[in-house]
Design a protein around this motif. Structure first.
Motif, PDB file in Angstrom:
ATOM      1  N   MET A   1      43.327  60.618  34.547  1.00  0.00           N
ATOM      2  CA  MET A   1      43.122  61.578  35.637  1.00  0.00           C
ATOM      3  C   MET A   1      44.456  61.891  36.316  1.00  0.00           C
ATOM      4  O   MET A   1      44.724  63.039  36.680  1.00  0.00           O
ATOM      5  CB  MET A   1      42.112  61.033  36.642  1.00  0.00           C
ATOM      6  N   GLY A   2      45.283  60.871  36.495  1.00  0.00           N
ATOM      7  CA  GLY A   2      46.600  61.075  37.080  1.00  0.00           C
ATOM      8  C   GLY A   2      47.461  61.977  36.217  1.00  0.00           C
ATOM      9  O   GLY A   2      48.177  62.843  36.711  1.00  0.00           O
TER      10      GLY A   2
ATOM     11  N   ALA B   1      48.964  65.631  37.132  1.00  0.00           N
ATOM     12  CA  ALA B   1      50.400  65.916  37.006  1.00  0.00           C
ATOM     13  C   ALA B   1      50.631  67.150  36.138  1.00  0.00           C
ATOM     14  O   ALA B   1      51.481  67.993  36.455  1.00  0.00           O
ATOM     15  CB  ALA B   1      51.124  64.709  36.423  1.00  0.00           C
ATOM     16  N   LYS B   2      49.860  67.280  35.053  1.00  0.00           N
ATOM     17  CA  LYS B   2      49.979  68.469  34.202  1.00  0.00           C
ATOM     18  C   LYS B   2      49.585  69.722  34.968  1.00  0.00           C
ATOM     19  O   LYS B   2      50.225  70.768  34.845  1.00  0.00           O
ATOM     20  CB  LYS B   2      49.081  68.331  32.968  1.00  0.00           C
ATOM     21  N   MET B   3      48.517  69.612  35.761  1.00  0.00           N
ATOM     22  CA  MET B   3      48.066  70.755  36.547  1.00  0.00           C
ATOM     23  C   MET B   3      49.145  71.183  37.543  1.00  0.00           C
ATOM     24  O   MET B   3      49.433  72.370  37.696  1.00  0.00           O
ATOM     25  CB  MET B   3      46.772  70.394  37.288  1.00  0.00           C
ATOM     26  N   GLN B   4      49.767  70.204  38.212  1.00  0.00           N
ATOM     27  CA  GLN B   4      50.833  70.518  39.165  1.00  0.00           C
ATOM     28  C   GLN B   4      52.036  71.129  38.454  1.00  0.00           C
ATOM     29  O   GLN B   4      52.646  72.081  38.948  1.00  0.00           O
ATOM     30  CB  GLN B   4      51.259  69.255  39.924  1.00  0.00           C
ATOM     31  N   ARG B   5      52.386  70.591  37.294  1.00  0.00           N
ATOM     32  CA  ARG B   5      53.510  71.127  36.529  1.00  0.00           C
ATOM     33  C   ARG B   5      53.236  72.573  36.116  1.00  0.00           C
ATOM     34  O   ARG B   5      54.097  73.447  36.247  1.00  0.00           O
ATOM     35  CB  ARG B   5      53.741  70.271  35.290  1.00  0.00           C
ATOM     36  N   ASP B   6      52.016  72.824  35.622  1.00  0.00           N
ATOM     37  CA  ASP B   6      51.660  74.174  35.203  1.00  0.00           C
ATOM     38  C   ASP B   6      51.657  75.124  36.393  1.00  0.00           C
ATOM     39  O   ASP B   6      52.063  76.277  36.266  1.00  0.00           O
ATOM     40  CB  ASP B   6      50.305  74.188  34.506  1.00  0.00           C
TER      41      ASP B   6
END
Length: 163
Positions: free
Chosen positions: A119-120, A124-129
């Motif tokens: 989930m973390g 993190a991927k969502m924030q990066r994208d």
């Protein structure tokens, strides 16, 4: 001295985030999951693997050791750039998904920790994208402004004189 300066002196200083080596934990989780999967599907004893699962596990462990991400590597079953090849990656993900279901009863804490870690990673991927799309939007706006400025015709302030 302002109130904010006084508060900053009182509060403890924020530590820089440390990069943790999660590879040993991930290896242990993968071994446990393979054991649970092989026991349920191939009828082996607890802690032992059939030759097919042993070969796959050996290949996966070698690839983890040579991971191009190094210490900051993502979880293998969620990696965007799998380094194991298509068939091995497919087999590995099948074993991990099926084994995780078996792990719920035998190792529930391991499953919960793995789920929290995934989930973390997804966050993190969502924030990066999100950051990359924001940067792209900013670049598009700048380009549109440049194009608009370049296409505007300069106003002629000189009037034609009549003779």
């Amino acid at each position: 001295m302002s109130i904010l300066d006084k508060i900053k002196k009182i509060l403890p200083k924020r530590k820089e985030p440390e990069l943790k080596n999660n590879t040993p934990k991930e290896r242990e989780n993968i071994r446990k999951t393979f054991g649970a999967y092989c026991k349920a599907n191939h009828g082996t004893e607890e802690g032992k693997l059939c030759p097919k699962c042993t070969a796959l596990l050996t290949q996966v462990m070698l690839k983890i050791q040579r991971c191009p991400y190094g210490i900051g590597k993502p979880l293998c079953d969620l990696c965007e750039t799998p380094c194991m090849g298509e068939t091995v990656t497919k087999d590995f993900r099948n074993v991990m998904n099926a084994g995780r279901k078996k792990m719920r009863l035998s190792h529930p804490l391991t499953v919960v920790r793995h789920k929290l870690a995934s989930m973390g990673m997804e966050y993190a991927k969502m924030q990066r994208d999100k950051k990359s799309t924001d940067k792209q939007k900013e670049q598009e706006v700048k380009m549109r402004e440049k194009i608009a400025n370049a296409t505007r015709s300069p106003k002629k302030s000189k009037r034609k004189k009549k003779h």
